[in-house]
Design an enzyme around this catalytic site. Structure first.
Site, mmCIF file in Angstrom:
data_model
loop_
_atom_site.group_PDB
_atom_site.id
_atom_site.type_symbol
_atom_site.label_atom_id
_atom_site.label_comp_id
_atom_site.label_asym_id
_atom_site.label_seq_id
_atom_site.Cartn_x
_atom_site.Cartn_y
_atom_site.Cartn_z
ATOM 1 N N GLY A 1 7.425 11.499 1.270
ATOM 2 C CA GLY A 1 8.349 11.893 2.328
ATOM 3 C C GLY A 1 8.325 13.396 2.505
ATOM 4 N N CYS B 1 4.104 10.830 -4.580
ATOM 5 C CA CYS B 1 4.491 12.096 -3.968
ATOM 6 C C CYS B 1 6.008 12.304 -4.082
ATOM 7 C CB CYS B 1 4.001 12.149 -2.530
ATOM 8 S SG CYS B 1 4.047 13.804 -1.797
ATOM 9 N N TYR B 2 6.762 12.271 -2.968
ATOM 10 C CA TYR B 2 8.211 12.422 -3.044
ATOM 11 C C TYR B 2 8.817 11.373 -3.968
ATOM 12 C CZ TYR B 2 13.126 12.653 -1.681
ATOM 13 O OH TYR B 2 14.493 12.762 -1.700
ATOM 14 N N GLU C 1 -3.314 5.883 -1.222
ATOM 15 C CA GLU C 1 -3.511 4.996 -0.081
ATOM 16 C C GLU C 1 -4.483 5.533 0.966
ATOM 17 O OE1 GLU C 1 0.175 7.463 0.939
ATOM 18 O OE2 GLU C 1 -0.852 6.693 -0.836
ATOM 19 N N HIS D 1 -1.886 10.938 -3.087
ATOM 20 C CA HIS D 1 -1.768 9.739 -2.241
ATOM 21 C C HIS D 1 -2.945 8.798 -2.480
ATOM 22 C CE1 HIS D 1 1.680 10.958 0.261
ATOM 23 N NE2 HIS D 1 1.248 12.175 0.013
ATOM 24 N N ASP E 1 -2.574 -11.382 20.280
ATOM 25 C CA ASP E 1 -1.310 -11.683 19.603
ATOM 26 C C ASP E 1 -0.702 -12.998 20.101
ATOM 27 O OD1 ASP E 1 -1.794 -9.204 18.526
ATOM 28 O OD2 ASP E 1 -0.363 -8.170 19.819
#
Length: 537
Positions: free
Chosen positions: A79, A106-107, A195, A193, A251
């Protein structure tokens, strides 16, 4: 209450009860709590790619809700805030005491370290972008990783001392503690990170957390939800009747086929030709579902009705709500003819839910007619079998259901159609025809160049009240501007503008100006998302 500790050889929490959310595994999931990071949604995607269902929830979701869902683990996202900021998102101690593994990123790591008694301070120099990570001790989380590796950082606060009882694992030039773990309590933290693709060993770290730490069997896949969803649809609809608003996009097409697989002719698809579709699209949709799939289909010619309601309307949100509301009204009229089915099938995706401010506590970026634009007096109960899936996952499901490749890989098209690609002005028949012809040229050239599958979306925008001076046939012209928009993306949450070849752009512009007499200028949008959105309105 006795706490269950997720350590090697210890008992893991019992499997949660059957899920209530579409797409959610009934056996295993790992929840991601969003502390406002730009990569929060990507974390959930990566976990799914590792074979474990994951959902993004707001950081303030009630602890009771998490406990009731009994996830295998929690991931605390990054964040932008400082942990010392007055308005920083709060990490509740109870989340660390649920008896399940927790990974802070991280945060999330900083908040965890601070809550557990570690030392977190603002660093003299921030760390943004690629950084070199030195692994001092592999421990459990970094098992099998090299001692030196590249990772992606994005922070200014730094963990200088790991919490008491935990083991520091790694450091970088600006982060004395870039990773730590407390195996006994099942608490793990990493400053970088995992990801993002810029952290080469990120997937391996996530896999270790999911498989070795959380005990997940990594058996989830998008196609594995088909049987589960069929069962849920049958349970929800029972012997009732349903209608589906079929647009022809991937969709609604996948949602329709999935529901038809579940309840057969209890479903009737309603195709509303609102006059806002691309060239020849309506005929293609009708032919595909009636002739190829044998799905009961009612086609409603409603162009005059929709254009009448849109007359003089320029505001994009008003356009969306008018179109969404009119769709529902048409459905209600058709429903009356069909004996008033109770259920309405929609192809709502997880990205729709997130962007419409639902499910994650996110701000509303835009109102999707099938999420936030529904009228308050809606008379249907919604069936949304794709609500927890991302676009690429929906394509997997569609391919598994036998949807033709051309439909599976059809680029996203907004529910309100071309109405929101006529920007800054009202929708008229002339403007629709100009935009429709321009879009046809663009799609024809992109397909010919073999680039269609490489692009997330490619389309044209018509600034309605903007005209420019040109010279055509040795005479002064005053015509419309067409904007070309083409982006690459994995899920529409972020997107980069596509680097289309110059010769392709030249052919497109030349054809548009030569074939559409009202157009005398073509421009290219090179804005990424963020800061822009993919659609203009």
């Amino acid at each position: 209450m006795t706490k269950t500790v997720a350590t090697a050889g210890s008992a893991l929490p019992a499997s949660p009860p059957a899920a209530e959310d579409p797409g959610r595994s009934a056996a295993q999931e790992v929840l991601v709590l969003d502390f406002g990071g730009q990569y929060s949604q990507l974390i959930a995607r990566r976990v799914r790619e590792c074979g474990v269902f994951s959902e993004l929830l707001p950081h303030h979701v009630p602890v009771e809700e998490i406990r009731a869902r009994a996830p295998r683990g929690l991931i605390l996202s990054g964040g932008p805030a400082s942990v010392y900021s007055e308005h920083a998102p709060e990490l509740r101690r109870e989340l660390l005491e649920l008896g399940i593994p927790v990974l802070g990123i991280c945060y999330g790591m900083q908040a965890m370290a601070r809550e557990l008694g570690g030392r977190v301070e603002g660093a003299a120099v921030g760390e943004f972008g690629r950084s070199q990570l030195a692994v001092r001790e592999n421990g459990r989380l970094l098992a099998g990783l090299p001692t030196e590796q590249t990772c992606w950082m994005s922070h200014r606060d730094t963990v200088f001392e790991a919490p008491p009882g935990s083991t520091p694992l790694a450091s970088s030039d600006e982060s004395p503690v870039a990773a730590f773990e407390d195996v006994e309590r099942g608490l793990y933290g990493i400053q970088f990170h995992p990801e993002v693709v810029h952290t080469p060993y990120g997937t391996q770290i996530l896999t270790t957390f999911l498989e070795d730490v959380c005990g997940c069997d990594r058996s989830w896949s998008a196609t594995s939800v088909i049987a589960e969803q069929i069962e849920r649809i049958r349970a929800q609809v029972a012997d009732g009747k349903a209608i589906c608003g079929l647009s022809g996009g991937v969709d609604s097409s996948v949602a329709a086929l999935l529901v038809h697989r579940a309840i057969g002719d209890q479903l009737t698809c309603v195709f509303v030709d609102h006059g806002l579709m691309r060239k020849n699209e309506g005929d293609q949709v009708i032919a595909a579902f009636r002739e190829t799939f044998g799905v009961p289909l009612v086609a409603v010619a409603a162009e005059d009705r929709f254009l009448g309601r849109l007359e003089g309307i320029s505001d994009p949100e008003t356009k969306r709500k008018i179109i969404g509301g009119e769709f529902i009204r048409v459905f209600e009229e058709e429903a009356a003819k069909l004996g008033n089915p109770r259920f309405l099938v929609q192809g709502t995706l997880y990205s729709d839910v997130i962007e419409s401010g639902g499910g994650t506590g996110a701000a509303t970026i835009k109102s999707h007619h099938n999420v936030a634009g529904l009228p308050e007096d809606l008379r249907f109960e919604l069936v949304e079998p794709l609500r927890s899936l991302f676009k690429d996952e929906v394509r997997e499901v569609g391919a598994e259901l036998g949807l033709p490749e051309r439909l599976v890989w059809r680029q996203p098209f907004p529910g309100p159609g071309l109405a929101i690609r006529i920007v800054g002005g009202a929708v008229t028949r002339e403007r629709l025809e100009i935009l429709r012809d321009a879009d046809h040229v663009l799609q024809d050239e992109i397909r010919t160049a073999g680039l269609y599958r490489e692009l997330w979306q490619s389309f044209c925008v018509l600034p309605a009240d903007l005209k420019t001076v040109g010279v055509q046939g040795d005479e002064r012209s005053y015509g419309y501007v067409v904007v070309i928009r083409a982006v690459t993306s994995d899920d529409a949450m972020t997107a980069d503008w596509a680097r289309l070849p110059y010769d392709l752009l030249e052919r497109v512009a030349s054809r548009m100006i030569n074939e559409i007499r009202q157009v005398n200028r073509v421009v290219l949008d090179i804005t990424s998302k963020p800061p822009g959105t993919i659609e203009w309105e």
